[in-house]
Enzyme design. Structure first.
Site, PDB file in Angstrom:
ATOM      1  CE  LYS A   1      -3.976  -1.866   0.071  1.00 38.35           C
ATOM      2  NZ  LYS A   1      -3.751  -3.535   0.392  1.00 38.35           N
ATOM      3  CD  GLN A   2      -2.125   4.234  -1.806  1.00 39.74           C
ATOM      4  OE1 GLN A   2      -2.299   3.135  -0.936  1.00 39.74           O
ATOM      5  NE2 GLN A   2      -2.773   4.321  -2.654  1.00 39.74           N
TER       6      GLN A   2
END
Length: 371
Positions: free
Chosen positions: A185-186
């Site tokens: 994920k980010q």
């Protein structure tokens, strides 16, 4: 073979700052239910513009807790996307509800509001809308549908930290949302997630449910309701704090990688690139997923890229065609034609914030050769 590179699908961006914060927690002796979790939640709330946040053990746990908070129960129907990770539907099944899949928009790969409207029945209790690949869903249209029919709206923003809808951050608009922090994920905490809400009552309930049903008041071993061990610990919260400190840098770097892919892949005949932002939708880049040309043999492409050392993933299989879904509910091919077509053509390429330009050019050349 000579000249073969190893290009991984994803890689988190972790540095000395995360190590420093983790060491601080270890030295404090407060490994769980400590102040670092509060700091992480407060920092996250400021980033997404939501007044209440509750850190949890995973995005899946957060979705489950919001299903409980929405009152979803046995034999209720919950509408969600067939083109998503299975947690978007599993969270309702945990409550004894039946998942109902509405088809997606071919361009955005998010729920088609018209398909959602058509799927509503007298047993529908909620809609779980997914911001797929970090592209915001049609939030206003979906909220209007839910308001007309008296339904709860839960936003699965697991892939969308940093995305903006109509100029404001996802999670700032009102419906409860969930973010996830798996390593691709980010930002990452290893495992972990965050629930955001604009309701103090819902926030207090989620905080209780994540911690074995303990109430705000009362003793350590006093439980107000049936709950779960869906807590995050201070070690993971410390990693999250370090990640949030450089979130803007991470998002900007991921955007540059995506822009570079767009330039490198634009000339490949029949290849469909991720849809562009518009006035209402600003994507936060989670993965870079392309749709192969119609008629292309995806398995041959995957095999050819693998021989070149390029990791890929078949993002995303349709949830309703997973074996356990077909066995349990009788779902079959043809239920969601758009999702099924795109599921058979889409492929995730290597993508992360610090993917080098040389590696990107190598991936693009390998894909062009494979096609």
């Amino acid at each position: 073979m000579r000249g073969i590179r190893d290009v991984p699908l994803s890689r988190p961006w972790l540095e000395e700052r995360e190590e420093e914060l983790v060491v601080d927690v270890l030295r404090s002796g407060r490994l769980s239910l400590g102040p670092t979790i509060d700091r992480f939640e407060e920092a996250f709330a400021e980033v997404v513009g939501a007044p209440y946040t509750a850190a949890v053990s995973s995005g899946t746990a957060g979705l489950h807790l919001l299903c409980i908070a929405a009152g979803i129960g046995q034999r209720d129907e919950v509408i969600t996307s067939p083109y998503s990770f299975v947690a978007s539907a599993n969270c309702a099944i945990y409550q004894g509800a039946v998942p109902v899949f509405a088809d997606v928009d071919r361009r955005t790969l998010n729920l088609d509001p018209a398909a959602v409207e058509a799927a509503v029945t007298g047993r529908t209790r909620a809609v779980i809308a997914v911001d797929i690949y970090g592209y915001p869903c049609e939030l206003d249209e979906l909220r209007a549908i839910c308001d007309r029919h008296g339904l709860a709206l839960i936003q699965d923003a697991s892939e969308a930290l940093g995305a903006r809808y109509r100029g404001e951050p996802v999670a700032s608009h009102g419906p409860a949302a969930v973010f996830a922090f798996y390593p691709n994920k980010q930002i990452t905490t290893g495992e972990g997630g965050m629930v955001t809400t604009h309701s103090e009552e819902e926030w207090r309930l989620v905080r209780s449910l994540r911690n074995q049903g303990r109430a705000d008041s009362g003793g350590w071993l006093e439980h107000a309701r049936l709950g779960f061990n869906y807590r995050i610990d201070d070690v993971r919260a410390a990693i999250g704090l370090g990640q949030l400190e450089k979130l803007d840098e991470i998002l900007a770097a991921r955007s540059r990688v995506a822009e570079r892919y767009g330039e490198l892949l634009a000339g490949i005949d029949g290849l469909e690139l991720p849809c562009a932002d518009d006035a209402d939708h600003e994507r936060s880049w989670f993965v870079y997923v392309v749709a192969l040309p119609r008629g292309a043999d995806r398995e041959s492409v995957v095999a050819a890229l693998d021989r070149r050392g390029v990791q890929t993933a078949r993002y995303l299989p349709c949830i309703h065609l997973q074996p356990y879904m077909q066995e349990r509910y009788g779902f079959r091919v043809g239920l969601c034609p758009v999702a099924e077509e795109m599921s058979g053509r889409t492929l995730a390429l290597p993508f992360h914030a610090r993917l080098g330009e040389d590696d990107q050019a190598y991936v693009a050349d390998a894909l062009r050769d494979a096609l």
